[in-house]
Write an enzyme that holds these catalytic residues in place. Structure first.
Site, PDB file in Angstrom:
ATOM      1  CG  ASP A  89     -10.541   8.768   8.311  1.00  0.00           C
ATOM      2  OD1 ASP A  89     -10.832   7.957   7.793  1.00  0.00           O
ATOM      3  OD2 ASP A  89     -11.335   8.956   9.459  1.00  0.00           O
ATOM      4  CG  HIS A 128     -19.993   5.393   0.104  1.00  0.00           C
ATOM      5  ND1 HIS A 128     -19.095   4.402  -0.208  1.00  0.00           N
ATOM      6  CD2 HIS A 128     -20.855   5.022   0.971  1.00  0.00           C
ATOM      7  CE1 HIS A 128     -19.666   3.181   0.021  1.00  0.00           C
ATOM      8  NE2 HIS A 128     -20.751   3.545   0.928  1.00  0.00           N
ATOM      9  NE  ARG A 144      -3.577  -0.366   2.307  1.00  0.00           N
ATOM     10  CZ  ARG A 144      -4.661  -0.619   1.343  1.00  0.00           C
ATOM     11  NH1 ARG A 144      -4.868   0.026   0.716  1.00  0.00           N
ATOM     12  NH2 ARG A 144      -5.001  -1.966   1.434  1.00  0.00           N
ATOM     13  CD  GLU A 176     -22.415   8.388  -6.369  1.00  0.00           C
ATOM     14  OE1 GLU A 176     -21.327   8.290  -6.701  1.00  0.00           O
ATOM     15  OE2 GLU A 176     -23.149   7.408  -6.370  1.00  0.00           O
ATOM     16  CG  LEU A 236      -6.181   7.240   0.111  1.00  0.00           C
ATOM     17  CD1 LEU A 236      -6.557   8.654   0.130  1.00  0.00           C
ATOM     18  CD2 LEU A 236      -5.750   6.863  -1.287  1.00  0.00           C
TER      19      LEU A 236
END
Ligand code: GRF
Length: 202
Positions: A142, A110, A66, A175, A94
């Protein structure tokens, strides 16, 4: 100087397109999309970006740890002096390294009313749960999945005859609308974060 937006995606790219159109139409003023990055080679969003004359890079994530991967993406975003990172159907969590590099400068969209139904297939989750309303959420990012402070939400009623596909389609329209609105608010410095709450100066 124009604010520079970086968009990360993994697929279709309709939210990217909505942002690009809002920038072009001045609904997100004084901004430009400086770079689109996909972690997947065949993401249709990449071609959509290039067709608009926006630089788009594929940085394949397969097989990379990652943080190793995130360092490559961060380097590309830095090279383009990006001010704000927008995740738009980006199917990766992330790393803390990435999040710390852009503090309160990463947004995600989302398709549910968070904190309900985070993760995969949220439209199906909402239907199967028997929820009467769903919708979408734009939030700061986050290290946790679909978890940061909420900037804007839109509500979409669930109808008896809905399938995950019909519900997803109605949510998607919302969205496209609220993502641009949230990007504008953040770039104009009108969002103040207090704990988990985002207070918006209108
Ligand atoms: C959208 O529903 C978005 O909310 C979710 O993934 C989907 C991506 O669609 N995170 P698109 O690639 O923007 O068309």
């Amino acid at each position: 100087m124009k604010k520079r937006i970086g968009v990360l995606l993994s697929g279709r790219g309709s939210n990217f397109e909505a942002l690009a159109e809002s920038v072009a139409a001045g609904r997100i003023p004084n901004a430009e999309i400086a770079l689109v990055v996909s972690n997947r080679e065949n993401a249709p969003g990449i071609e959509k970006a290039r067709a608009r004359g926006i630089e788009a890079r594929v940085i394949p994530s397969k097989g990379l740890e990652r943080e190793v991967y995130d360092k490559l993406v961060v380097a590309a975003l830095r090279e383009k002096s990006v001010d704000l990172v927008c995740l738009a159907g980006y199917m990766r969590l992330l790393s803390p390294y990435f999040v710390k590099t852009f503090p309160n400068r990463i947004l995600n969209i989302h398709p549910s009313l968070l904190p309900a139904f985070p993760g995969l297939e949220p439209q199906r989750q909402a239907l199967e749960h028997g929820a009467k309303f769903s919708g979408c959420t734009v939030h700061f990012v986050d290290e946790n999945l679909d978890a940061g402070p909420i900037i804007l939400q839109a509500v979409v009623p669930i109808e008896d005859r809905d399938t995950p596909e019909t519900l997803a389609e109605r949510i998607l329209r919302e969205e496209h609308r609220i993502y641009s609105e949230a990007v504008k608010l953040v770039l104009e410095g009108r969002c103040r974060i207090e704990g988990r709450r985002v207070l918006v100066a209108r």
